[in-house]
Write a protein that holds these residues in place. Structure first.
Motif, mmCIF file in Angstrom:
data_model
loop_
_atom_site.group_PDB
_atom_site.id
_atom_site.type_symbol
_atom_site.label_atom_id
_atom_site.label_comp_id
_atom_site.label_asym_id
_atom_site.label_seq_id
_atom_site.Cartn_x
_atom_site.Cartn_y
_atom_site.Cartn_z
ATOM 1 N N LYS A 1 17.976 -3.183 9.824
ATOM 2 C CA LYS A 1 18.288 -2.745 8.637
ATOM 3 C C LYS A 1 18.117 -4.073 7.678
ATOM 4 N N ALA A 2 18.542 -5.182 8.015
ATOM 5 C CA ALA A 2 18.397 -6.447 7.312
ATOM 6 C C ALA A 2 16.966 -6.825 7.034
ATOM 7 N N ARG A 3 15.897 -6.275 7.715
ATOM 8 C CA ARG A 3 14.761 -6.471 7.677
ATOM 9 C C ARG A 3 13.895 -5.427 7.049
ATOM 10 N N ARG A 4 14.835 -4.445 6.591
ATOM 11 C CA ARG A 4 13.954 -3.242 6.207
ATOM 12 C C ARG A 4 12.912 -2.574 7.081
ATOM 13 N N LEU A 5 13.338 -2.691 8.562
ATOM 14 C CA LEU A 5 12.537 -2.133 9.328
ATOM 15 C C LEU A 5 13.255 -0.753 9.963
ATOM 16 N N ASN A 6 12.651 0.362 10.548
ATOM 17 C CA ASN A 6 13.411 1.361 11.181
ATOM 18 C C ASN A 6 13.320 0.883 12.587
ATOM 19 N N MET A 7 14.171 1.648 13.388
ATOM 20 C CA MET A 7 14.267 1.358 14.777
ATOM 21 C C MET A 7 13.078 1.494 15.527
ATOM 22 N N SER A 8 12.076 2.365 15.242
ATOM 23 C CA SER A 8 11.062 2.630 15.963
ATOM 24 C C SER A 8 9.897 1.187 15.815
ATOM 25 N N ALA A 9 10.058 0.635 14.711
ATOM 26 C CA ALA A 9 9.143 -0.525 14.375
ATOM 27 C C ALA A 9 10.057 -1.697 14.845
ATOM 28 N N LEU A 10 11.200 -1.661 15.142
ATOM 29 C CA LEU A 10 11.782 -2.974 15.794
ATOM 30 C C LEU A 10 11.515 -2.842 17.606
ATOM 31 N N TRP B 1 22.729 -2.025 20.855
ATOM 32 C CA TRP B 1 21.864 -1.178 20.164
ATOM 33 C C TRP B 1 22.261 -1.495 18.457
ATOM 34 N N GLU B 2 23.759 -1.585 18.493
ATOM 35 C CA GLU B 2 24.213 -1.596 16.993
ATOM 36 C C GLU B 2 23.566 -3.005 16.540
ATOM 37 N N ARG B 3 23.766 -3.817 17.405
ATOM 38 C CA ARG B 3 23.420 -5.264 16.894
ATOM 39 C C ARG B 3 21.732 -5.112 16.045
ATOM 40 N N ALA B 4 21.017 -4.511 17.046
ATOM 41 C CA ALA B 4 19.721 -4.267 16.762
ATOM 42 C C ALA B 4 19.345 -3.413 15.573
ATOM 43 N N GLN B 5 20.274 -2.419 15.318
ATOM 44 C CA GLN B 5 20.032 -1.505 13.972
ATOM 45 C C GLN B 5 20.559 -2.656 12.954
ATOM 46 N N ALA B 6 21.574 -3.257 12.826
ATOM 47 C CA ALA B 6 21.768 -4.103 11.978
ATOM 48 C C ALA B 6 20.826 -5.003 11.637
#
Length: 55
Positions: free
Chosen positions: A25-34, A17-22
């Motif tokens: 963030k690096a792609r200027r997406l929120n977690m919902s979009a990812l 989950w933390e890898r996904a958050q990073a």
């Protein structure tokens, strides 16, 4: 009005989950979009699944 859903992450999946958050963030997406992008990629446009079917 947006629909609110909760995602519960198991203790053993916190690192993922933390890898996904990073990544988001690096792609200027929120977690919902990812999460939605990942679901779309995973399901690949499958519309014919029934509840309980393995994807």
């Amino acid at each position: 009005m947006p629909l609110t859903k909760a995602i519960y992450v198991r203790d053993e999946d916190v690192e993922l989950w933390e890898r996904a958050q990073a990544y988001a963030k690096a792609r200027r997406l929120n977690m919902s979009a990812l999460v939605l992008l990942a679901l779309e990629a995973y399901l690949g446009g499958q519309d014919d699944t029934e509840p309980g079917d393995r994807v």
